[in-house]
Design an enzyme around this catalytic site. Structure first.
Site, PDB file in Angstrom:
ATOM      1  N   LYS A  12       0.816  -1.218   0.000  1.00  0.00           N
ATOM      2  CA  LYS A  12       0.000   0.000   0.000  1.00  0.00           C
ATOM      3  C   LYS A  12       0.851   1.271   0.000  1.00  0.00           C
ATOM      4  CE  LYS A  12      -4.391  -1.666   1.617  1.00  0.00           C
ATOM      5  NZ  LYS A  12      -4.195  -3.132   1.713  1.00  0.00           N
TER       6      LYS A  12
ATOM      7  N   GLU B 122     -10.557   6.524   2.442  1.00  0.00           N
ATOM      8  CA  GLU B 122     -11.460   5.566   3.077  1.00  0.00           C
ATOM      9  C   GLU B 122     -10.622   4.442   3.652  1.00  0.00           C
ATOM     10  OE1 GLU B 122     -10.459   5.319   0.036  1.00  0.00           O
ATOM     11  OE2 GLU B 122     -10.102   3.173  -0.263  1.00  0.00           O
TER      12      GLU B 122
ATOM     13  N   SER C  44       2.295  -9.780  -0.635  1.00  0.00           N
ATOM     14  CA  SER C  44       1.866  -8.378  -0.601  1.00  0.00           C
ATOM     15  C   SER C  44       2.126  -7.678   0.727  1.00  0.00           C
ATOM     16  CB  SER C  44       0.386  -8.273  -0.963  1.00  0.00           C
ATOM     17  OG  SER C  44      -0.391  -9.131  -0.147  1.00  0.00           O
TER      18      SER C  44
HETATM   19  C1  LIG Z   1      -4.936  -4.227   1.432  1.00  0.00           C
HETATM   20  C2  LIG Z   1      -4.158  -5.469   1.209  1.00  0.00           C
HETATM   21  C3  LIG Z   1      -4.485  -6.390   0.185  1.00  0.00           C
HETATM   22  C4  LIG Z   1      -5.688  -6.256  -0.679  1.00  0.00           C
HETATM   23  O1  LIG Z   1      -5.729  -5.163  -1.512  1.00  0.00           O
HETATM   24  P1  LIG Z   1      -5.449  -5.244  -3.091  1.00  0.00           P
HETATM   25  O2  LIG Z   1      -5.874  -3.931  -3.590  1.00  0.00           O
HETATM   26  O3  LIG Z   1      -6.260  -6.386  -3.633  1.00  0.00           O
HETATM   27  O4  LIG Z   1      -4.003  -5.518  -3.246  1.00  0.00           O
HETATM   28  C5  LIG Z   1      -3.656  -7.486   0.003  1.00  0.00           C
HETATM   29  N1  LIG Z   1      -2.586  -7.705   0.798  1.00  0.00           N
HETATM   30  C6  LIG Z   1      -2.254  -6.853   1.797  1.00  0.00           C
HETATM   31  C7  LIG Z   1      -1.064  -7.174   2.638  1.00  0.00           C
HETATM   32  C8  LIG Z   1      -3.026  -5.716   2.030  1.00  0.00           C
HETATM   33  O5  LIG Z   1      -2.697  -4.889   3.031  1.00  0.00           O
END
Ligand SMILES: *Cc1c(COP(=O)(O)O)cnc(C)c1O
Length: 403
Positions: free
Chosen positions: A91, A113, A380
């Site tokens: 993010k 948001e 992620s």
């Molecule tokens: C917010 C988040 C997601 C999901 O959001 P996407 O927009 O689908 O990437 C996935 N993994 C993590 C670690 C997150 O914080």
């Protein structure tokens, strides 16, 4: 509006994306689009963002070959380590890009948001870094559930605005943030959290996240001398997945797989499988697959991971699905928790529960790959935030399958 935000599908003939919002928001969305189209190719902007990503956020993130999982599956499994990014997840890429854009546009306030609080915390962090007053819209129910994230946002100096309309969760927080923006668009920039929402957000957020795939593609070529066979990522709104997919879209031999949350199981109805089980419809200003009942009412999504708990998905994923350039699978809460435990114990990496979905899917999608074939998974985010949640889950679910 230009056609940048349209994702016509070769498959179904549907046009996904668009900008279905109140007339009052069109001028500011057009202003954002114009600024984005200008600055994304501006060398000074690119340099400042590049320096921020390197010096503040810690890019480039490495890729890591995970030996145990590779042996288990029978191919070469590599993780793109967004868990090592400052802030603990991908993010940060998006909020730094948008905050810098806001500054260039002369905006003096940020809003965002948040559902679980992760995008709220990221935006609050950017607000602190850029010294811009920041308001985070969050459902009253979510504020109660995500106490520590609310504390973090406040420590960064942001104001957290409780939204008590509707179901008091993410959907309503987005609606209230859009409403606030309508009235305060002159000085305010809206930092949207994923590749959904009205145009230009899906294209803009994808642009700021594609650094993940650009780096990973170059790292694979340098370190392994070839491209991956398959690239895999979890899908909530879809930003980390689009971020890693983008760099490989023209490599038509590279398979792209998105992983949606099957929650308690698709048959229970308590899931978040928007692409697999939803229908195209309008949600938050764009046309895309989303979970809805027969009358078109948006249904609530369910997932153990708060970050995947969104009833829609970005329009570009809808396009990739219908045009068959990507395919989408799903894994349950149980499978995600099993993957969380496995990666922690066997590889020494605690993955976010969101990312654990992509890890859990590796076995299903990697079994046909050969030993030297690379399966690239986007990790992620990191899972420190999820440790208590997993402990509680294990106490009430005693039959977690092993991966
Ligand atoms: C917010 C988040 C997601 C999901 O959001 P996407 O927009 O689908 O990437 C996935 N993994 C993590 C670690 C997150 O914080």
């Amino acid at each position: 509006m230009k056609t940048l935000g349209q994702f016509p599908s070769a498959g179904s003939g549907q046009v996904f994306g668009g900008c279905y919002v109140s007339e009052l928001l069109i001028p500011v969305l057009t202003e954002v689009e114009t600024a984005f189209l200008h600055y994304k190719d501006d060398p000074a902007f690119q340099q400042e963002l590049h320096d921020l990503l390197r010096d503040f956020a810690g890019r480039p993130t490495p890729i890591t070959e995970v030996k145990h999982l590779s042996k288990e599956i029978g191919c070469t499994v590599i993780l793109k380590r967004e868990d090592l990014l400052h802030g603990g997840a991908h993010k940060t890429n998006n909020v730094l890009g948008q905050a810098l854009l806001a500054k260039r546009m002369g905006k003096t306030a940020l809003i965002a948001e948040t559902g679980a609080g992760q995008h709220g915390v990221a935006t609050a962090m950017a607000g602190a870094l850029f010294n811009i007053p920041t308001k985070i819209f969050m459902g009253a129910k979510d504020i109660e559930r995500q106490h520590t994230n609310v504390q973090r946002m406040k420590l960064f100096g942001s104001e957290v605005i409780a939204v008590s309309s509707g179901s008091e969760s993410l959907k309503d927080a987005i609606n209230d943030a859009l409403r606030y923006w309508t009235a305060h668009s002159k000085e305010t920039y809206y930092v949207f959290g994923t590749v959904a929402g009205p145009h230009p957000f899906p294209s803009l957020v994808a642009h700021f996240q594609r650094v993940i795939g650009d780096e990973a593609r170059a790292q694979c070529l340098t370190q392994y001398g070839k491209l991956p066979h398959t690239v895999c990522a979890c899908v909530g709104g879809g930003s980390n997945a689009i971020g890693i997919f983008k760099a490989f879209i023209d490599d038509t031999d590279v398979e792209l797989v998105g992983v949606e949350p099957a929650g308690e199981g698709i048959e229970t109805g308590k899931h978040g499988v928007a692409l697999g089980m939803g229908r195209p419809g309008s949600l938050h200003g764009s046309y895309s697959y989303c979970l809805q009942d027969e009358d078109g009412q948006i249904l609530e999504a369910h997932s153990i991971s708060a970050g995947l708990d969104y009833p829609g998905v970005g329009p570009e994923h809808s396009f990739l699905k219908d045009s068959k350039r990507a395919r989408y699978v799903s894994v349950t809460d149980d499978e995600a928790v099993a993957a969380f435990l496995m990666l922690t114990k066997k590889e020494g990496i605690i993955p976010a529960l969101e990312s654990s979905h992509a890890i859990a899917a590796a076995k299903k999608i990697g079994s046909s790959l050969k030993k030297d074939d690379i399966l690239l998974i986007n990790l992620s985010g990191r899972g420190d935030k999820d440790i208590d949640h997993v402990q509680r889950y294990l106490q009430s679910h005693t039959s977690i399958p092993s991966i």
